[in-house]
Design a protein around this motif. Sequence first.
Motif, PDB file in Angstrom:
ATOM      1  N   THR A  24       0.874  -1.176   0.000  1.00 17.49           N
ATOM      2  CA  THR A  24       0.000   0.000   0.000  1.00 17.49           C
ATOM      3  C   THR A  24       0.913   1.228   0.000  1.00 17.49           C
ATOM      4  O   THR A  24       2.139   1.100  -0.013  1.00 17.49           O
ATOM      5  CB  THR A  24      -0.911   0.033   1.246  1.00 17.49           C
ATOM      6  OG1 THR A  24      -0.105   0.235   2.403  1.00 17.49           O
ATOM      7  CG2 THR A  24      -1.720  -1.259   1.380  1.00 17.49           C
ATOM      8  N   LYS A  25       0.328   2.384   0.071  1.00 11.67           N
ATOM      9  CA  LYS A  25       1.129   3.610   0.125  1.00 11.67           C
ATOM     10  C   LYS A  25       1.932   3.698   1.424  1.00 11.67           C
ATOM     11  O   LYS A  25       2.953   4.371   1.473  1.00 11.67           O
ATOM     12  CB  LYS A  25       0.236   4.842  -0.009  1.00 11.67           C
ATOM     13  CG  LYS A  25      -0.359   4.991  -1.385  1.00 11.67           C
ATOM     14  CD  LYS A  25      -1.228   6.223  -1.475  1.00 11.67           C
ATOM     15  CE  LYS A  25      -1.857   6.297  -2.867  1.00 11.67           C
ATOM     16  NZ  LYS A  25      -2.703   7.460  -3.017  1.00 11.67           N
ATOM     17  N   THR A  26       1.477   3.017   2.462  1.00 12.35           N
ATOM     18  CA  THR A  26       2.132   3.143   3.770  1.00 12.35           C
ATOM     19  C   THR A  26       2.956   1.934   4.189  1.00 12.35           C
ATOM     20  O   THR A  26       3.726   2.031   5.144  1.00 12.35           O
ATOM     21  CB  THR A  26       1.084   3.411   4.865  1.00 12.35           C
ATOM     22  OG1 THR A  26       0.150   2.330   4.889  1.00 12.35           O
ATOM     23  CG2 THR A  26       0.356   4.717   4.616  1.00 12.35           C
ATOM     24  N   LYS A  27       2.809   0.787   3.505  1.00 11.36           N
ATOM     25  CA  LYS A  27       3.578  -0.394   3.903  1.00 11.36           C
ATOM     26  C   LYS A  27       3.764  -1.343   2.722  1.00 11.36           C
ATOM     27  O   LYS A  27       2.933  -1.397   1.822  1.00 11.36           O
ATOM     28  CB  LYS A  27       2.917  -1.114   5.073  1.00 11.36           C
ATOM     29  CG  LYS A  27       1.588  -1.756   4.737  1.00 11.36           C
ATOM     30  CD  LYS A  27       1.071  -2.599   5.870  1.00 11.36           C
ATOM     31  CE  LYS A  27      -0.248  -3.226   5.554  1.00 11.36           C
ATOM     32  NZ  LYS A  27      -0.291  -4.028   4.361  1.00 11.36           N
ATOM     33  N   PRO A  28       4.866  -2.092   2.765  1.00  7.42           N
ATOM     34  CA  PRO A  28       5.096  -3.081   1.712  1.00  7.42           C
ATOM     35  C   PRO A  28       4.263  -4.330   1.947  1.00  7.42           C
ATOM     36  O   PRO A  28       3.779  -4.572   3.054  1.00  7.42           O
ATOM     37  CB  PRO A  28       6.587  -3.384   1.853  1.00  7.42           C
ATOM     38  CG  PRO A  28       6.873  -3.149   3.300  1.00  7.42           C
ATOM     39  CD  PRO A  28       5.961  -2.022   3.712  1.00  7.42           C
ATOM     40  N   GLY A  29       4.110  -5.137   0.911  1.00  6.71           N
ATOM     41  CA  GLY A  29       3.382  -6.403   1.054  1.00  6.71           C
ATOM     42  C   GLY A  29       4.177  -7.442   1.820  1.00  6.71           C
ATOM     43  O   GLY A  29       3.612  -8.318   2.456  1.00  6.71           O
TER      44      GLY A  29
END
Length: 90
Positions: A24-29
């Motif tokens: 997401t814009k705030t965290k990686p998968g």
Amino acid sequence: MIVLIEARAEPRLRTVEGLWRRSTKTKPGRITDFIRGERLLPEAEIDAIRRDAPTDLIRFQDAASLVPLSERPTMEEWLDSFNAGQIEAA
């Protein structure tokens, strides 16, 4: 442990990136990417875990297959032993 889990699963992942599923814009998968980015583990340690995970898994599975199912520890027992550093390398 998280880096190891994601490294072992990675070859089979088709619809998700890692334990956090998708970036997401705030965290990686992949939580591994977060751990690397936040410098929670040294780069060399992360790289070694990812490099050795497939071979280590095969060795572990080979050793585990020698123990009859009825004698194998539960996952909870195994994790407790693993975290206590009591699991011997195959």
